[in-house]
Design an enzyme around this catalytic site. Structure first.
Site, PDB file in Angstrom:
ATOM      1  N   ASP A 269      -1.105   1.827  -4.231  1.00 20.81           N
ATOM      2  CA  ASP A 269      -1.912   0.712  -4.737  1.00 20.81           C
ATOM      3  C   ASP A 269      -3.342   1.142  -5.029  1.00 20.81           C
ATOM      4  O   ASP A 269      -4.199   0.308  -5.327  1.00 20.81           O
ATOM      5  CB  ASP A 269      -1.884  -0.474  -3.780  1.00 20.81           C
ATOM      6  CG  ASP A 269      -2.608  -0.219  -2.468  1.00 20.81           C
ATOM      7  OD1 ASP A 269      -2.623   0.940  -2.016  1.00 20.81           O
ATOM      8  OD2 ASP A 269      -3.168  -1.180  -1.892  1.00 20.81           O
TER       9      ASP A 269
ATOM     10  N   ASP B  30      -5.869   2.147  -3.388  1.00 16.54           N
ATOM     11  CA  ASP B  30      -7.059   1.824  -2.596  1.00 16.54           C
ATOM     12  C   ASP B  30      -7.488   3.007  -1.721  1.00 16.54           C
ATOM     13  O   ASP B  30      -8.578   2.985  -1.151  1.00 16.54           O
ATOM     14  CB  ASP B  30      -6.859   0.555  -1.756  1.00 16.54           C
ATOM     15  CG  ASP B  30      -5.822   0.682  -0.655  1.00 16.54           C
ATOM     16  OD1 ASP B  30      -5.039   1.661  -0.678  1.00 16.54           O
ATOM     17  OD2 ASP B  30      -5.770  -0.207   0.215  1.00 16.54           O
TER      18      ASP B  30
ATOM     19  N   SER C 272       0.829  -1.207   0.000  1.00 16.45           N
ATOM     20  CA  SER C 272       0.000   0.000   0.000  1.00 16.45           C
ATOM     21  C   SER C 272       0.862   1.254   0.000  1.00 16.45           C
ATOM     22  O   SER C 272       1.613   1.504  -0.922  1.00 16.45           O
ATOM     23  CB  SER C 272      -0.975  -0.029   1.170  1.00 16.45           C
ATOM     24  OG  SER C 272      -1.923   1.006   1.066  1.00 16.45           O
TER      25      SER C 272
ATOM     26  N   ASP D 269      -3.008   6.695  -3.366  1.00 19.58           N
ATOM     27  CA  ASP D 269      -1.798   6.113  -2.800  1.00 19.58           C
ATOM     28  C   ASP D 269      -1.281   5.050  -3.779  1.00 19.58           C
ATOM     29  O   ASP D 269      -1.918   4.775  -4.806  1.00 19.58           O
ATOM     30  CB  ASP D 269      -2.042   5.580  -1.389  1.00 19.58           C
ATOM     31  CG  ASP D 269      -2.883   4.316  -1.343  1.00 19.58           C
ATOM     32  OD1 ASP D 269      -3.588   4.038  -2.334  1.00 19.58           O
ATOM     33  OD2 ASP D 269      -2.854   3.615  -0.314  1.00 19.58           O
TER      34      ASP D 269
END
Length: 533
Positions: free
Chosen positions: A288, A290, A143, A286
């Site tokens: 990734d 999500d 992440s 961000d």
């Protein structure tokens, strides 16, 4: 080096399939080796996350192989051994390698595998698990962690993050896994184009209004850029300007100290671009994709909204779109209380959960109605739970741009909408106070002290305390009078040696006076909390 540590290193290298591990461990100090071999990387409720390094206490090929064997074992025990699994990966260092290895272990255990053909945002995997009825999904990602980290995120049926006791079952299975070099692997063909297309079309479909707005966008060196552009274009947003230096995936995240839109300075380039092009909204994903942070122009210049502010706006917008009598919205115990007030005004149900989307995604499991929106203050938003039961930065970005377009059609702005919410529900201000400690045990000691001698006054108000010990390690302090209320939630961090204090002040009355009073009370509350913890 002790004889036990030396033996542990030799045993690890005897079975580590990574040919570079021996040289890496040979260059380590005894202190570093002791850390790497102190304990295995903990399998938490979202999976694994840690530094890329050889040894059991790191993210590496051997750990990925053994973790996947364990997940496959647990799925088979639960009668899901014949169902397919989804495997995705982002653009971090070694993500593609780990993703393929994960897919190959599942295949060798007899699972049909859908391995994404390219790096994808995390919500693509959550969507695909739900959309295709998969038994599970794994996304290789850390992440918004630093470039030195990677991780292994697990979804079970419905595209839901795992919760206890599944995490404990998997961790126990890891302990019984064969040595990494003895775990069978079978070749897997890549696929996923159809699922990626379906995800992008679904994300674009969250639009309610018409018209376009000018957008400034950064994926912060992550994998969300092209996917976001495609979804925005399908939704009718063609006027998008990107931060060029941050658009292509780069696992080193060279232009930011931390690849997290919440970090100070992380969105400076985005806001500068927004000002330069005269944008109507700024969007930061961000790495990734999500999570999604929103920036807006104000009379004083551009600023990023807090996760709570975006949560109020999106929650209100979704609930305003029709009959909300069967709608469920959710936020966590550390998020603002305003969403509960917004829900009540529409006749909808609000559910407060523990922190994390593993709980938010299940907010409607024991109540009447259907989840239509959930958010956490850490810029995580689930705007289409029927499709993605997790935070999804791309669909949230589309909906945020849609909201700005709808407001502009009415001659209003985001600051206008926030003012209206404050008039209807009171001025809410939120902030956080974080205290770093030497270790998790030090944070636990502070919690013991607060439980034994809780404060009776905060910011000049008498406060009561609620202990959430039966559900989680947290204390909630509340107090106030007819026009002002204060709230503080204290809990130790689940991932770092920190004690976190989440503060909220609510004031009613004339808007300017209420905001001035709220700012003053919040400052006093923060001062009290710093002296307390």
């Amino acid at each position: 080096m002790t004889s036990d540590l030396h033996a542990a290193v030799r045993e690890w290298l005897a079975h580590d399939p990574d040919p570079n591990a021996a040289a890496e461990l040979a260059a380590c100090t005894d202190t570093d080796l002791a850390d790497r071999f102190a304990a295995p990387l903990t399998f938490g409720t979202a999976g694994l996350r840690g530094p890329l390094r050889a040894g059991p206490n790191g993210m590496n090929l051997a750990v990925v192989l053994r973790a996947t064997w364990a997940v496959a074992t647990v799925l088979s025990r639960r009668g899901l051994g014949d169902d397919h699994v989804v495997v995705g990966y982002d653009a971090r260092h070694r993500s593609a390698e780990f993703g393929r290895a994960c897919a190959e272990v599942f295949a060798a255990q007899g699972f049909p595998v859908l391995l994404m053909f390219a790096p994808v945002p995390t919500p693509v995997v959550a969507f695909t698990v739900r959309h295709t009825g998969a038994a599970a999904g794994v996304q290789i990602t850390a992440s918004h962690n630093p470039a030195s980290d990677n991780g292994y995120k697990v979804y079970f049926p419905g595209g839901l993050q795992i919760i206890p006791p599944v995490d404990a079952e998997i961790e126990a299975a890891i302990a019984t896994a064969p040595p990494a070099d003895e775990i069978p692997r079978s070749p897997v063909a890549v696929s996923g184009a159809e699922q990626i297309r379906a995800y992008v079309e679904r994300a674009a479909g969250v639009r309610r209004a018409t018209g376009s707005v000018r957008i400034a966008l950064t994926p912060m060196h992550g994998v969300g850029g092209e996917y976001a552009l495609d979804a925005l274009a399908l939704a009718g947003f063609a006027d998008v300007h990107v931060v060029a230096a941050q658009f292509a995936p780069d696992p080193d995240f060279p232009t930011v100290a931390f690849p997290n839109p919440e970090e100070p300075g992380a969105t400076d380039a985005l806001l500068a671009l927004a000002a330069d092009v005269g944008a109507d909204i700024a969007v930061a994903l961000d790495p990734d994709a999500d999570r999604c942070a929103i920036g807006v122009p104000t009379e004083a210049g551009w600023r990023m909204l807090s996760g709570d502010e975006t949560g109020w706006l999106l929650g209100d917008y979704l609930l305003s779109q029709g009959d909300a009598s069967t709608a469920v919205v959710a936020s966590t115990v550390v998020s603002s209380r305003m969403l509960a007030s917004i829900a009540a005004s529409y006749g909808a149900r609000h559910v407060e959960t523990l922190t994390g989307f593993k709980w938010l995604a299940r907010a409607d499991s024991d109540v009447p109605g259907t989840l239509v929106y959930a958010y956490e203050e850490a810029i995580g938003h689930c705007v289409d739970p029927a499709a993605v039961r997790d935070k999804d930065g791309i669909s949230a970005a589309v909906l945020a741009c849609d909201l700005v377009a709808a407001l502009r059609a009415e001659g209003r702005s985001v600051p206008d909408a926030l003012d209206e919410l404050a008039r209807r529900h009171g001025v809410h201000t939120t902030t956080a106070v974080t205290r770093r400690v030497q270790s998790p045990s030090a944070a636990a000691e502070v919690m013991v002290s607060l439980r034994s001698e809780p404060p009776t006054r905060l910011a000049g108000f008498s406060v009561d305390v609620s202990d959430l010990a039966e559900r989680t390690d947290a204390l909630v302090f509340t107090g106030g009078d007819d026009t002002t209320s204060v709230r503080m939630v204290v809990r130790p961090s689940g991932t770092e040696p920190k004690l976190k204090c989440y503060l909220e002040v609510r004031c009613t009355g004339e808007l300017a006076a209420a905001r001035e009073r709220a700012a003053r009370v919040q400052s006093a509350l923060a001062d009290d909390v710093r002296s307390l913890v």
